[in-house]
Design a protein around this motif. Structure first.
Motif, PDB file in Angstrom:
ATOM      1  N   PRO A  44       0.809  -1.227   0.000  1.00  0.00           N
ATOM      2  CA  PRO A  44       0.000   0.000   0.000  1.00  0.00           C
ATOM      3  C   PRO A  44       0.843   1.278   0.000  1.00  0.00           C
ATOM      4  O   PRO A  44       0.478   2.272  -0.645  1.00  0.00           O
ATOM      5  CB  PRO A  44      -0.818  -0.118   1.287  1.00  0.00           C
ATOM      6  N   ILE A  45       1.968   1.257   0.711  1.00  0.00           N
ATOM      7  CA  ILE A  45       2.866   2.419   0.735  1.00  0.00           C
ATOM      8  C   ILE A  45       3.459   2.642  -0.652  1.00  0.00           C
ATOM      9  O   ILE A  45       3.484   3.771  -1.165  1.00  0.00           O
ATOM     10  CB  ILE A  45       3.998   2.212   1.762  1.00  0.00           C
ATOM     11  N   LEU A  46       3.927   1.567  -1.266  1.00  0.00           N
ATOM     12  CA  LEU A  46       4.560   1.677  -2.580  1.00  0.00           C
ATOM     13  C   LEU A  46       3.553   2.097  -3.646  1.00  0.00           C
ATOM     14  O   LEU A  46       3.884   2.900  -4.526  1.00  0.00           O
ATOM     15  CB  LEU A  46       5.206   0.349  -2.967  1.00  0.00           C
ATOM     16  N   GLU A  47       2.339   1.599  -3.560  1.00  0.00           N
ATOM     17  CA  GLU A  47       1.305   1.999  -4.522  1.00  0.00           C
ATOM     18  C   GLU A  47       1.009   3.491  -4.388  1.00  0.00           C
ATOM     19  O   GLU A  47       0.847   4.190  -5.396  1.00  0.00           O
ATOM     20  CB  GLU A  47       0.030   1.185  -4.290  1.00  0.00           C
ATOM     21  N   ARG A  48       0.940   3.955  -3.152  1.00  0.00           N
ATOM     22  CA  ARG A  48       0.670   5.386  -2.928  1.00  0.00           C
ATOM     23  C   ARG A  48       1.796   6.260  -3.464  1.00  0.00           C
ATOM     24  O   ARG A  48       1.556   7.359  -3.981  1.00  0.00           O
ATOM     25  CB  ARG A  48       0.475   5.619  -1.425  1.00  0.00           C
ATOM     26  N   LYS A  49       3.030   5.771  -3.366  1.00  0.00           N
ATOM     27  CA  LYS A  49       4.188   6.556  -3.799  1.00  0.00           C
ATOM     28  C   LYS A  49       4.588   6.260  -5.246  1.00  0.00           C
ATOM     29  O   LYS A  49       5.505   6.903  -5.780  1.00  0.00           O
ATOM     30  CB  LYS A  49       5.379   6.285  -2.866  1.00  0.00           C
ATOM     31  N   GLY A  50       3.931   5.294  -5.863  1.00  0.00           N
ATOM     32  CA  GLY A  50       4.246   4.954  -7.244  1.00  0.00           C
ATOM     33  C   GLY A  50       5.606   4.296  -7.403  1.00  0.00           C
ATOM     34  O   GLY A  50       6.323   4.571  -8.377  1.00  0.00           O
ATOM     35  N   ILE A  51       5.967   3.422  -6.468  1.00  0.00           N
ATOM     36  CA  ILE A  51       7.275   2.768  -6.490  1.00  0.00           C
ATOM     37  C   ILE A  51       7.104   1.260  -6.689  1.00  0.00           C
ATOM     38  O   ILE A  51       6.285   0.625  -6.029  1.00  0.00           O
ATOM     39  CB  ILE A  51       8.056   3.033  -5.183  1.00  0.00           C
ATOM     40  N   TYR A  52       7.896   0.724  -7.582  1.00  0.00           N
ATOM     41  CA  TYR A  52       7.890  -0.713  -7.882  1.00  0.00           C
ATOM     42  C   TYR A  52       8.869  -1.440  -6.962  1.00  0.00           C
ATOM     43  O   TYR A  52       9.857  -0.863  -6.506  1.00  0.00           O
ATOM     44  CB  TYR A  52       8.302  -0.904  -9.336  1.00  0.00           C
ATOM     45  N   ALA A  53       8.614  -2.718  -6.716  1.00  0.00           N
ATOM     46  CA  ALA A  53       9.554  -3.542  -5.959  1.00  0.00           C
ATOM     47  C   ALA A  53       9.441  -4.994  -6.384  1.00  0.00           C
ATOM     48  O   ALA A  53       8.385  -5.447  -6.826  1.00  0.00           O
ATOM     49  CB  ALA A  53       9.307  -3.418  -4.454  1.00  0.00           C
ATOM     50  N   ILE A  54      10.542  -5.716  -6.246  1.00  0.00           N
ATOM     51  CA  ILE A  54      10.554  -7.167  -6.421  1.00  0.00           C
ATOM     52  C   ILE A  54      10.690  -7.803  -5.047  1.00  0.00           C
ATOM     53  O   ILE A  54      11.494  -7.355  -4.224  1.00  0.00           O
ATOM     54  CB  ILE A  54      11.742  -7.633  -7.286  1.00  0.00           C
ATOM     55  N   ASN A  55       9.923  -8.853  -4.805  1.00  0.00           N
ATOM     56  CA  ASN A  55      10.098  -9.641  -3.590  1.00  0.00           C
ATOM     57  C   ASN A  55      10.623 -11.018  -4.002  1.00  0.00           C
ATOM     58  O   ASN A  55       9.972 -11.742  -4.749  1.00  0.00           O
ATOM     59  CB  ASN A  55       8.780  -9.787  -2.823  1.00  0.00           C
ATOM     60  N   PHE A  56      11.817 -11.348  -3.524  1.00  0.00           N
ATOM     61  CA  PHE A  56      12.432 -12.642  -3.812  1.00  0.00           C
ATOM     62  C   PHE A  56      12.007 -13.631  -2.735  1.00  0.00           C
ATOM     63  O   PHE A  56      12.283 -13.423  -1.555  1.00  0.00           O
ATOM     64  CB  PHE A  56      13.952 -12.502  -3.852  1.00  0.00           C
ATOM     65  N   ILE A  57      11.343 -14.695  -3.142  1.00  0.00           N
ATOM     66  CA  ILE A  57      10.694 -15.596  -2.191  1.00  0.00           C
ATOM     67  C   ILE A  57      11.248 -17.021  -2.250  1.00  0.00           C
ATOM     68  O   ILE A  57      11.880 -17.416  -3.229  1.00  0.00           O
ATOM     69  CB  ILE A  57       9.172 -15.655  -2.445  1.00  0.00           C
ATOM     70  N   ASN A  58      10.979 -17.779  -1.198  1.00  0.00           N
ATOM     71  CA  ASN A  58      11.341 -19.199  -1.124  1.00  0.00           C
ATOM     72  C   ASN A  58      10.071 -20.038  -1.238  1.00  0.00           C
ATOM     73  O   ASN A  58       9.220 -19.982  -0.350  1.00  0.00           O
ATOM     74  CB  ASN A  58      12.030 -19.505   0.205  1.00  0.00           C
ATOM     75  N   PRO A  59       9.909 -20.819  -2.299  1.00  0.00           N
ATOM     76  CA  PRO A  59       8.687 -21.610  -2.479  1.00  0.00           C
ATOM     77  C   PRO A  59       8.372 -22.539  -1.307  1.00  0.00           C
ATOM     78  O   PRO A  59       7.195 -22.826  -1.052  1.00  0.00           O
ATOM     79  CB  PRO A  59       8.986 -22.409  -3.753  1.00  0.00           C
ATOM     80  N   ALA A  60       9.383 -22.989  -0.586  1.00  0.00           N
ATOM     81  CA  ALA A  60       9.160 -23.916   0.531  1.00  0.00           C
ATOM     82  C   ALA A  60       8.303 -23.312   1.634  1.00  0.00           C
ATOM     83  O   ALA A  60       7.692 -24.044   2.424  1.00  0.00           O
ATOM     84  CB  ALA A  60      10.498 -24.376   1.114  1.00  0.00           C
ATOM     85  N   PHE A  61       8.241 -21.971   1.690  1.00  0.00           N
ATOM     86  CA  PHE A  61       7.527 -21.320   2.790  1.00  0.00           C
ATOM     87  C   PHE A  61       6.184 -20.708   2.380  1.00  0.00           C
ATOM     88  O   PHE A  61       5.457 -20.181   3.230  1.00  0.00           O
ATOM     89  CB  PHE A  61       8.421 -20.232   3.407  1.00  0.00           C
TER      90      PHE A  61
END
Length: 319
Positions: A104-121
């Motif tokens: 929600p913060i990033l959407e309000r500020k118009g900022i993109y991000a990548i989240n690198f995740i572990n499928p096991a979790f």
């Protein structure tokens, strides 16, 4: 020693960050943002609260132009011309706060991000071993009766390959990791990952179950990596990037030679701060959860980079 040296060198760093930042790109990395106390993270990550995180974003925006993943790739191809040096915001581990607090913060500020995740979790199927350690330490610290058989200082010394010991310790302390996962739901669910993708955020690979790569054989390093990228691709997430869990310390050239046989893979990411890597497709990110604001963190990183450059040690050389 490194942190003491960085603190000392930063005292002499007076330049404008936008001008003195030595690279054309900045890669900040976070794990979590929360105003709440999180027992599975409190003893391993100095995560920021909402105000601190927003202040960081505002500070970074003074010096850099935030970009999307496609813009980032186009920049390296010479197809994207930014107005100033660029920043690609990244998160690791796929904690649920990314959806509930960060997005929600990033959407309000118009900022993109990548989240690198572990499928096991995903969907809280398991808890990363360092998170288990944090939860164990938290239980010990908040227990009226100290367990003399278990030294909390030794808990964090347990590595990925010995992680089964943590389940044994938890049983002695009456900790049920499965119950914690069901009640607290620390990780993002699959439906949340799909929703974040539809909102325009990137979801990419961070190994299968977050091992310490220097503890693994080359074969196991590649298997853990490829398995996670395969899962990401099969589920229509961002499959042309990969971020090492913890660090890429000890990862040799032969690993990258094998991994980049996958021609669709654009970049891999470490988190050694401002450094250049002898593997030009392996880029280093800047850990931002240092207990300081973004300006101070960047100042120290810049000063340390300049010092290492003076000694001709600012490039990561791999065997």
């Amino acid at each position: 020693m490194k942190h003491k040296l960085m603190n000392f060198l930063a005292k002499f760093e007076k330049g404008n960050t936008e001008q003195s930042f030595p690279l054309d790109y900045c890669l900040p990395v976070y794990h979590c943002v929360s105003d709440e106390r999180l027992p599975h993270l409190n003893h391993i990550i100095r995560y920021k609260n909402v105000k601190q995180f927003e202040d960081d974003l505002d500070n970074l925006a003074k010096y850099f132009q935030f970009v999307t993943w496609n813009e980032f790739k186009d920049f390296f191809k010479g197809k994207f011309k930014p107005k100033k040096k660029i920043a690609l915001l990244t998160f690791d581990d796929g904690f649920r706060e990314f959806d509930e607090v960060v997005a929600p913060i990033l959407e309000r500020k118009g900022i993109y991000a990548i989240n690198f995740i572990n499928p096991a979790f995903i969907d809280n199927q398991d808890l990363m071993f360092r998170c288990k350690e944090s939860l164990i330490i938290d239980t010990i610290k908040n227990s009226a009766l100290k367990n003399r058989e278990i030294d909390e200082k030794d808990i964090l010394k347990i590595g990925y390959t010995d992680k089964n010991k943590l389940d044994e310790i938890a049983e002695k302390l009456g900790i049920d990791f499965n119950t914690y996962l069901k009640q607290q739901k620390p990780y993002l669910g699959f439906s949340q990952l799909q929703s974040l993708t539809k909102k325009g955020f990137g979801i990419s690979a961070h190994s299968w179950d977050h091992p310490l790569y220097h503890e693994l054989s080359l074969e196991d390093q590649l298997e853990n990596t490829v398995k996670s990228i395969k899962y990401i691709k099969e589920n229509d997430f961002l499959s042309d990037s990969f971020a090492f869990p913890f660090t890429d310390f000890g990862v040799e050239k032969v690993f990258f030679e094998n991994l980049f046989e996958n021609k669709q893979l654009s970049f891999t990411f470490g988190c050694a701060g401002i450094k250049v890597d002898c593997i030009n497709k392996n880029l280093q990110r800047i850990p931002m959860e240092t207990g300081e604001n973004a300006s101070e963190t960047l100042k120290k990183e810049i000063a340390y980079y300049q010092f290492k450059k003076f000694l001709n040690k600012n490039i990561i050389i791999r065997k």
